[in-house]
Design a protein around this motif. Sequence first.
Motif, short mmCIF file in Angstrom:
data_model
loop_
_atom_site.label_atom_id
_atom_site.label_comp_id
_atom_site.label_asym_id
_atom_site.label_seq_id
_atom_site.Cartn_x
_atom_site.Cartn_y
_atom_site.Cartn_z
N LEU A 528 0.88 -1.17 -0.01
CA LEU A 528 -0.01 -0.01 -0.04
C LEU A 528 1.05 1.25 0.11
CD1 LEU A 528 -2.46 -1.21 2.64
CD2 LEU A 528 -3.06 -1.09 0.16
N VAL A 529 0.51 2.22 -0.71
CA VAL A 529 1.15 3.66 -0.89
C VAL A 529 0.34 4.42 -0.28
CG1 VAL A 529 2.47 5.11 -2.30
CG2 VAL A 529 2.48 2.51 -2.80
N ALA A 530 0.91 5.59 0.72
CA ALA A 530 0.13 6.39 1.36
C ALA A 530 0.93 7.79 1.48
CB ALA A 530 -0.74 5.93 2.50
N GLY A 531 0.35 8.94 1.74
CA GLY A 531 1.08 10.02 2.10
C GLY A 531 1.06 10.19 3.52
N GLU A 532 0.99 11.45 4.39
CA GLU A 532 1.23 11.61 5.96
C GLU A 532 0.08 11.06 6.47
OE1 GLU A 532 3.73 13.10 6.85
OE2 GLU A 532 4.45 14.89 5.26
N ASN A 533 0.53 10.70 7.80
CA ASN A 533 -0.24 10.03 9.03
C ASN A 533 -1.51 9.05 8.64
OD1 ASN A 533 -1.30 10.79 11.41
ND2 ASN A 533 -2.98 12.16 10.69
N TYR A 534 -0.94 8.35 7.88
CA TYR A 534 -1.50 6.89 7.54
C TYR A 534 -1.95 6.15 8.98
CZ TYR A 534 -2.83 2.44 5.44
OH TYR A 534 -3.41 1.60 4.73
N GLY A 535 -3.36 5.92 8.55
CA GLY A 535 -3.92 5.14 9.83
C GLY A 535 -4.22 5.68 11.06
N GLN A 536 -4.55 7.00 10.91
CA GLN A 536 -5.25 7.72 12.09
C GLN A 536 -6.44 7.51 12.45
OE1 GLN A 536 -6.56 11.82 11.84
NE2 GLN A 536 -6.88 11.88 9.74
N GLY A 537 -6.92 7.91 13.48
CA GLY A 537 -8.45 7.56 13.95
C GLY A 537 -8.21 6.22 14.98
N SER A 538 -9.19 5.29 14.49
CA SER A 538 -9.56 4.31 15.57
C SER A 538 -8.13 3.30 15.77
CB SER A 538 -10.67 3.42 15.01
OG SER A 538 -10.31 2.01 14.95
N SER A 539 -8.25 2.70 16.90
CA SER A 539 -7.38 1.62 17.32
C SER A 539 -7.40 0.28 16.59
CB SER A 539 -7.33 1.49 18.70
OG SER A 539 -8.54 0.89 19.22
N ARG A 540 -8.41 -0.03 15.76
CA ARG A 540 -8.89 -1.27 15.37
C ARG A 540 -7.75 -1.81 14.78
NH1 ARG A 540 -13.13 2.04 11.46
NH2 ARG A 540 -13.47 2.85 13.38
N GLU A 541 -7.45 -3.05 15.28
CA GLU A 541 -6.36 -3.75 14.73
C GLU A 541 -6.64 -4.34 13.28
OE1 GLU A 541 -4.96 -6.51 17.41
OE2 GLU A 541 -6.93 -7.03 18.19
N HIS A 542 -8.03 -4.62 12.93
CA HIS A 542 -8.35 -5.28 11.78
C HIS A 542 -7.89 -4.51 10.48
CE1 HIS A 542 -11.43 -5.58 15.03
NE2 HIS A 542 -11.60 -6.80 14.62
N ALA A 543 -7.60 -3.04 10.85
CA ALA A 543 -7.21 -2.26 9.79
C ALA A 543 -5.64 -2.68 9.33
CB ALA A 543 -6.98 -0.81 10.05
N ALA A 544 -4.98 -3.66 10.27
CA ALA A 544 -3.82 -4.13 9.69
C ALA A 544 -4.03 -5.63 9.47
CB ALA A 544 -2.73 -4.09 10.83
N LEU A 545 -4.78 -6.52 10.49
CA LEU A 545 -4.98 -7.72 10.20
C LEU A 545 -5.54 -8.19 8.82
CD1 LEU A 545 -5.01 -10.32 11.48
CD2 LEU A 545 -6.87 -9.83 13.16
N CYS A 546 -6.76 -7.42 8.32
CA CYS A 546 -7.32 -7.63 6.99
C CYS A 546 -6.32 -7.35 6.14
CB CYS A 546 -8.68 -6.78 7.02
SG CYS A 546 -9.94 -7.29 8.16
N PRO A 547 -5.51 -6.39 5.82
CA PRO A 547 -4.56 -6.32 4.67
C PRO A 547 -3.80 -7.59 4.75
CG PRO A 547 -5.03 -4.26 5.69
CD PRO A 547 -5.70 -5.09 6.49
N MET A 548 -3.17 -7.84 5.94
CA MET A 548 -2.32 -9.10 6.08
C MET A 548 -3.01 -10.26 5.51
SD MET A 548 -1.77 -11.90 7.97
CE MET A 548 -2.07 -12.00 9.99
N TYR A 549 -4.24 -10.44 6.01
CA TYR A 549 -4.87 -11.49 5.56
C TYR A 549 -5.16 -11.81 4.03
CZ TYR A 549 -8.54 -15.12 5.16
OH TYR A 549 -9.02 -16.21 4.56
N LEU A 550 -5.14 -10.48 3.24
CA LEU A 550 -5.22 -10.40 1.86
C LEU A 550 -3.91 -10.53 1.20
CD1 LEU A 550 -7.71 -7.60 1.57
CD2 LEU A 550 -8.20 -9.98 1.30
N GLY A 551 -2.84 -10.60 1.99
CA GLY A 551 -1.61 -11.02 1.51
C GLY A 551 -0.72 -9.58 1.19
N VAL A 552 -1.15 -8.42 1.81
CA VAL A 552 -0.60 -7.29 1.59
C VAL A 552 0.93 -7.48 2.61
CG1 VAL A 552 -0.15 -4.84 2.19
CG2 VAL A 552 -2.21 -6.01 1.15
N GLU A 553 2.06 -6.94 1.91
CA GLU A 553 3.27 -7.25 2.65
C GLU A 553 3.76 -5.85 3.46
OE1 GLU A 553 5.43 -10.85 0.37
OE2 GLU A 553 5.00 -8.94 -0.97
#
Length: 657
Positions: A528-553
Amino acid sequence: MGQTLTEKILDDHLVEGELVPGEEIGIEIDQALTQDTTGTLVWLQFEALELEEVQTELAAQYCDHQTYQFDFKNTDDHRFLRSAAGKFGAYFSRPGNGICHQVHKEHFAAPGKTMLGSDSHTPTPGGLGELAIGAGGLDLAVAMGGGAYYIEMPEIVSVRLEGELPEWATAKDVILELLRRLSVKGGVGKVLEFTGPGVETLTVPERTTITNMGTELGATTSIFPTDEETKDFLSRLDREDAYVEIGPDEDAEYADEIVVDLSELEPLIATPSMPDNVVPVREVEGTDVEQVIVGSCTNGAYEDILPSAKMLEGREIDPKTEMIVAPGSKQASEMLAREGWASEMMAAGVNFSEATCGACIGIGHVPASDSVSLRTFNRNFEGRSGLEDDNVYLVSPEVATAAAIAGEIVDPRDLAEELGDLEAPGIELPDEYYGADTDIIEPENAVDDDLIKGPNIADVPLKDPLDAHLEGPSLLKMGDDITTDHIIPATQDILMYRSNVPKLSEFTLSRVDEDFADRALDADGGFLVAGENYGQGSSREHAALCPMYLGVEGVLAQSFARIHKANLFNFGLLPLEIDEETYEKIDEGDDIEIVDDVAGAVRSGAEEFTIRVNDEWEATGYLDASEREREILADGGKLPHTKMQYDQSGSGTPADD
Ligand code: MIC
Ligand code: SF4
């Protein structure tokens, strides 16, 4: 040299490292908080780690985000959480009892303690001198199992309050003013410590509005010293035993100082769609308002709703505007009902909701298309209300209520002048807080002693150790300030799969690109490619876990938000920082290769990684990680890493983390 309040509490709880900004420290956690939409993974991971009993002084499981239980999956989650609280030894707050931060403040918040919570607004009890930090669920599971919590030692910034709030200016305007000045990135890597003579002019509920929304600055946490106000508040809660006097030393040194003169504040408003788009209310006066909501964990306390009730006494809300009160706790509802204020509001045209997060994440009370909604909440990220192109403004209860009366945005000072008989309600604390105790089940009275898993509750997927060779397409290129609401939205259709990662993953980044999940699965790897402050807001770990499940490295971003970066490590995704030039040059679909033995380089402490793009050009990616984070990343995430550690130490409790 004297210590700041934050340093004092950290020092008392320090198990590893030194209190030097930027260095990693490990601290002992006294209190743990979790809620229904992050809690299921917390306990599933607690179970996967073969932990048997909560080791913190106190742990509390709240059910607050999805209490309407539209689907059996929500109700199954609540039953699972009740069973987990019973089995592992946590307090259980029943669905409808209220929003975790508000109920925790009423029942458990204690000065001088440390607290970790799997919700980004965990810092709320900072208003009572508790050092409370938001984290991903896996970090919470480990801390509840007795392991230390690790963070980079933040810089401590003094927010010096002077003067006193004038009529119609409120605690909400204090935090909106800070957002106006500092932006949603302004607090990253910092703790905001409130100091100065203005502190004693604020009641505890006002202080907790400020500490709650300090999260929107990206701050690690926010904290007030304790004083007579804190003592008085705790005694009204019948919890004066929890009081301790704590504050900074007189010669404490801060990394920076921000001065806010309370007497200069006026009613402010965050315009769509970022909490830092703040202007004086007068700048947007006259805008038609179709919906007003008073409530949430920021402004849903008894003391927040009472001013609104006083303003509405004997009046009616405008016929074209709907007004909803979403109380922060059932206790607040019960007290307002017994004192007649709830009926006063109902007579004025208000609709009372149950005490739930609900509308804050688009579950119920979705605004009408192309309409304006004024809310006393803390976030107005685009689409979070459940409507894609929403127009959500963030305000104090006073400004919200003025709009409900007028049918348009109006500075309450101007409305008061127009009406002639509208007085500033100010803040009033009840003599005593009472009610709703039946809704908290103590660990010793637990209903269940074994886990009850419905058919939608699936095991947490595991990742293999980091590969030596990472290569794949740039799957998606995003801009600045991408929130975890973009990555995994929390609306009802999606929220009910929080305990089922394979299913939830289908919605990953769907708000940015609806085909993302399929594309990621087909690519079988990528970035994934992003600008500043990527992932702000909630603490939900699903936002890392789901990309991981889809194979994002990995994620290549100009900068990361604190909790999300920790979650990326926890699930084995490589977070590399890139400069603006590299960000501009990389296109979606480009082939990205991280050159050489990535796993080996991560373990050996390499800070610079060569990114080869399309086999044509190269750039540098920077890994800012502690030794511990490097091991976690290389082992494929914190779950496999911690399990390996237990196996090596031969013990069932976390040896270091
Ligand atoms: C939020 O305000 O975004 C939430 C919903 O409370 C989240 C938690 C979650 O996603 O479950 C948070 O703040 O961490
Ligand atoms: Fe609930 Fe909203 Fe507070 Fe999050 S910010 S805990 S969703 S009320």
